[in-house]
Design a protein around this motif. Structure first.
Motif, PDB file in Angstrom:
ATOM      1  N   LEU A  15     -12.859  45.539 -44.396  1.00  0.00           N
ATOM      2  CA  LEU A  15     -12.021  44.420 -44.839  1.00  0.00           C
ATOM      3  C   LEU A  15     -12.469  43.126 -44.181  1.00  0.00           C
ATOM      4  N   CYS A  16     -12.614  42.105 -44.986  1.00  0.00           N
ATOM      5  CA  CYS A  16     -13.008  40.818 -44.419  1.00  0.00           C
ATOM      6  C   CYS A  16     -11.847  40.263 -43.591  1.00  0.00           C
ATOM      7  N   ASN A  17     -12.210  39.679 -42.488  1.00  0.00           N
ATOM      8  CA  ASN A  17     -11.242  39.184 -41.514  1.00  0.00           C
ATOM      9  C   ASN A  17     -10.318  38.121 -42.093  1.00  0.00           C
ATOM     10  N   TRP A  18     -10.868  37.286 -42.992  1.00  0.00           N
ATOM     11  CA  TRP A  18     -10.141  36.074 -43.365  1.00  0.00           C
ATOM     12  C   TRP A  18      -9.160  36.283 -44.507  1.00  0.00           C
ATOM     13  N   CYS A  19      -9.413  37.273 -45.355  1.00  0.00           N
ATOM     14  CA  CYS A  19      -8.530  37.463 -46.519  1.00  0.00           C
ATOM     15  C   CYS A  19      -7.916  38.863 -46.525  1.00  0.00           C
ATOM     16  N   VAL A  43     -14.407  43.281 -40.714  1.00  0.00           N
ATOM     17  CA  VAL A  43     -15.725  42.627 -40.689  1.00  0.00           C
ATOM     18  C   VAL A  43     -15.518  41.125 -40.892  1.00  0.00           C
ATOM     19  N   PRO A  44     -16.456  40.287 -40.443  1.00  0.00           N
ATOM     20  CA  PRO A  44     -16.247  38.838 -40.552  1.00  0.00           C
ATOM     21  C   PRO A  44     -16.120  38.356 -41.994  1.00  0.00           C
ATOM     22  N   CYS A  45     -16.797  39.069 -42.913  1.00  0.00           N
ATOM     23  CA  CYS A  45     -16.866  38.608 -44.310  1.00  0.00           C
ATOM     24  C   CYS A  45     -17.358  39.789 -45.126  1.00  0.00           C
ATOM     25  N   SER A  46     -17.004  39.857 -46.398  1.00  0.00           N
ATOM     26  CA  SER A  46     -17.538  40.965 -47.210  1.00  0.00           C
ATOM     27  C   SER A  46     -19.060  40.889 -47.277  1.00  0.00           C
ATOM     28  N   GLY A  47     -19.595  39.664 -47.112  1.00  0.00           N
ATOM     29  CA  GLY A  47     -21.050  39.504 -47.089  1.00  0.00           C
ATOM     30  C   GLY A  47     -21.699  40.196 -45.894  1.00  0.00           C
ATOM     31  N   SER A  68     -13.230  45.274 -49.267  1.00  0.00           N
ATOM     32  CA  SER A  68     -12.380  44.238 -49.828  1.00  0.00           C
ATOM     33  C   SER A  68     -12.625  42.915 -49.112  1.00  0.00           C
ATOM     34  N   GLY A  69     -12.770  41.865 -49.901  1.00  0.00           N
ATOM     35  CA  GLY A  69     -13.030  40.541 -49.332  1.00  0.00           C
ATOM     36  C   GLY A  69     -12.178  39.489 -50.013  1.00  0.00           C
ATOM     37  N   CYS A  70     -12.486  38.241 -49.731  1.00  0.00           N
ATOM     38  CA  CYS A  70     -11.769  37.131 -50.362  1.00  0.00           C
ATOM     39  C   CYS A  70     -12.138  37.075 -51.844  1.00  0.00           C
ATOM     40  N   HIS A  71     -11.264  36.538 -52.628  1.00  0.00           N
ATOM     41  CA  HIS A  71     -11.576  36.365 -54.054  1.00  0.00           C
ATOM     42  C   HIS A  71     -12.795  35.453 -54.199  1.00  0.00           C
ATOM     43  N   ASP A  74     -13.258  31.823 -52.821  1.00  0.00           N
ATOM     44  CA  ASP A  74     -12.397  31.637 -51.645  1.00  0.00           C
ATOM     45  C   ASP A  74     -13.043  32.087 -50.345  1.00  0.00           C
ATOM     46  N   CYS A  75     -14.300  32.528 -50.382  1.00  0.00           N
ATOM     47  CA  CYS A  75     -14.918  33.064 -49.164  1.00  0.00           C
ATOM     48  C   CYS A  75     -14.912  31.995 -48.068  1.00  0.00           C
ATOM     49  N   HIS A  76     -14.525  32.413 -46.876  1.00  0.00           N
ATOM     50  CA  HIS A  76     -14.479  31.493 -45.737  1.00  0.00           C
ATOM     51  C   HIS A  76     -15.855  30.890 -45.466  1.00  0.00           C
ATOM     52  N   TYR A  77     -16.893  31.649 -45.808  1.00  0.00           N
ATOM     53  CA  TYR A  77     -18.262  31.163 -45.586  1.00  0.00           C
ATOM     54  C   TYR A  77     -18.896  30.742 -46.919  1.00  0.00           C
ATOM     55  N   SER A  78     -18.069  30.429 -47.875  1.00  0.00           N
ATOM     56  CA  SER A  78     -18.456  29.906 -49.194  1.00  0.00           C
ATOM     57  C   SER A  78     -19.054  30.947 -50.130  1.00  0.00           C
ATOM     58  N   GLY A  80     -20.405  34.329 -49.094  1.00  0.00           N
ATOM     59  CA  GLY A  80     -20.608  35.700 -48.619  1.00  0.00           C
ATOM     60  C   GLY A  80     -20.215  36.728 -49.657  1.00  0.00           C
ATOM     61  N   ASN A  81     -19.097  36.502 -50.329  1.00  0.00           N
ATOM     62  CA  ASN A  81     -18.655  37.517 -51.294  1.00  0.00           C
ATOM     63  C   ASN A  81     -19.489  37.510 -52.572  1.00  0.00           C
ATOM     64  N   TYR A  82     -20.153  36.389 -52.857  1.00  0.00           N
ATOM     65  CA  TYR A  82     -21.046  36.387 -54.033  1.00  0.00           C
ATOM     66  C   TYR A  82     -22.252  37.296 -53.773  1.00  0.00           C
TER      67      TYR A  82
END
Ligand code: FES
Length: 484
Positions: A15-19, A43-47, A68-71, A74-78, A80-82
């Motif tokens: 799970l990403c930390n931010w979402c 994890v810091p990010c789904s990326g 699971s990560g941010c939508h 909405d990624c905290h690092y812009s 990462g989830n892409y």
């Protein structure tokens, strides 16, 4: 209701930390009732989720894995989830070749405020895993040691006679040396007539020993990174040239440092197939090639065979028999087959016809034979960090020293996953394997998924970016599955 109701299964969640971690927290704070099977790793990010995390969990006994990560957007690092979306989709479609049900893995997006959505996601995924039941265990599946026996019919004429343009190629190489090239990578006759040997030729006399023909099996692109910064030449077949292109595309070698010499290729042999036609332990005295026939003189006896009987599998379905990139091309290019060609290796065809359990048994049987010599890694032109390979790392220790199917398979998965979108299909990994383990099938499965999802083939364009190193905000070819 499942007989397993009330019994926990082993589900790992990244799970990403931010979402998503916040979403799980929100659900917990709201005292939302949820299944308790999920073991969460923050994890810091789904990326940050390397597909190898998922593979390691699944081959070591996890019943399911959820990322699971941010939508998207909405990624905290812009972004990462892409990147994660591309990798995870590819991974999901790769899993069946290992005998793992792809339903055991899922990725999704949950924001920190979506406590209810998190509850639905975790409940639905846990129910799905309970419906599937515990993952099959390696020790329970019967090992399959068989290998495909049928030869693939060549999609193009294969030949082995003396190449009429070889003298012209040698002259071009000598001219290049005279103009200041430090040396040229090529092949010369090895310890007997059916074995060639890679050579770095620096004098005209060495160039006179250059051979070209069905025994030039090695992909010489593998040596190029070690000559980085030096002006050298390389002689290539079509498959080798794809390796050179990919090294150039990834800027692992510089275009101005390497001069590429090509000739049309009519196919190369599987030395193992030739040896199988000779008496065991036979001493090879000589070889004569004419048209599509090879005559091997061993123990004083002539044994005749055709190229169609002994050619490597990749040559039978080769779509690039001439260099895709060259500075000097000598003679006429070899025609590629026309129309659609089924490029699957025999092992991949074999696996495609199996059930999931049989595939797991197949890899169990093959990995039991693996001696972990890592010759596959040494022969791979795209395995460029072999001196710092993560599989050798002890911190973190990706692989233990245990002699188990899981550890050996995981090494192969590290190799295959690092080549996803980069493997040019030369199948050197499989040729180099002393145990005849069809490890190329794993790389080919990744390659086939990359082709299907992103329409990309490696080694064809020096300006192309491998699909896992980029992303699109909207991915028209990725159809995400909704868990909530
Ligand atoms: Fe959540 Fe990147 S920070 S997916």
């Amino acid at each position: 209701m499942s007989v397993l109701a009330g019994k926990e299964l082993r589900i790992v969640g990244f799970l990403c930390n931010w979402c998503s971690y916040g979403g799980a927290d929100t659900a917990g704070t709201a005292r939302a009732v949820q299944p308790t099977d999920l073991r969460i790793i923050r994890v810091p990010c789904s990326g940050r989720v390397n597909p190898l995390f998922v593979l390691k969990a699944l081959i070591n006994g996890a019943d399911g894995v959820l990322v699971s990560g941010c939508h998207p957007r909405d990624c905290h690092y812009s972004a990462g989830n892409y990147y994660a979306r591309r990798r995870l989709e590819m991974l999901k479609q790769f899993l069946p070749v290992l005998g793992i049900d792809p339903a055991r893995f899922e990725y999704t997006w949950v924001s920190a405020s979506e406590g209810q959505r998190w509850k639905d996601v975790v409940t639905n995924f846990t129910n799905r895993i309970h419906d599937l039941g515990p993952a099959p265990k390696w020790e329970d599946v019967p090992a399959i040691y068989d290998l495909p026996k049928t030869l693939i019919d060549p999609a193009r004429p294969l030949g082995c006679g003396e190449h009429p343009s070889l003298p012209e190629l040698k002259q071009a190489l000598k001219d290049a040396l005279a103009e200041g090239l430090e040396g040229v990578l090529g092949w010369k006759k090895g310890f007997d007539a059916i074995h060639a040997e890679p050579v770095f030729m620096t004098t005209p006399e060495e160039i006179d020993e250059l051979i070209w023909g069905p025994f030039n099996v090695h992909n010489l692109a593998v040596y190029l990174p070690q000559y980085k910064g030096r002006k050298i030449g390389v002689v290539v077949k079509g498959c080798d040239s794809k390796g050179v292109v990919e090294l150039l595309a990834e800027k692992l070698i510089a275009r101005e440092d390497v001069k590429i010499f090509g000739m049309g290729c009519n196919g190369t042999v599987s030395v193992g197939r030739i040896l199988a036609k000779l008496p065991e332990g036979a001493k090879i005295d000589a070889v004569a090639c004419r048209g599509n026939k090879i005559t091997v003189t061993a123990n004083g006896q002539d044994v005749e065979m055709t190229m169609a009987e002994v050619a490597q599998d990749k040559c039978r379905v080769c779509m690039h028999p001439s260099a895709v990139l060259s500075d000097v091309f000598v003679g006429n290019p070899t025609n590629a087959p026309e129309g659609d060609v089924d490029g699957r290796s025999p092992a991949l065809r074999f696996l495609d016809d199996m059930t999931l359990e049989q595939r797991m048994g197949f890899w169990k049987g093959q990995m039991e034979r693996c001696i972990a010599c890592h010759a596959c890694r040494g022969a791979c032109p795209m395995c460029v960090c072999r001196d710092h390979c993560v599989s050798d790392a002890r911190d973190p220790a990706w692989i233990t020293q245990e002699d188990t199917v899981q550890q050996k398979l995981f090494f192969q998965l590290i190799h295959a996953q690092h080549l996803a979108g980069r493997c040019t299909g030369c199948s050197e990994c499989e040729r180099a394997c002393p145990m005849d383990i069809p490890v190329f099938a794993l790389k080919q499965q990744f390659g086939r998924m990359i082709k299907k999802i992103f329409g990309f083939g490696a080694g064809l364009d020096v300006n192309a970016t491998p699909p896992l190193l980029t992303y699109q905000v909207e991915e028209p070819t990725i159809e995400e599955r909704e868990l909530a």
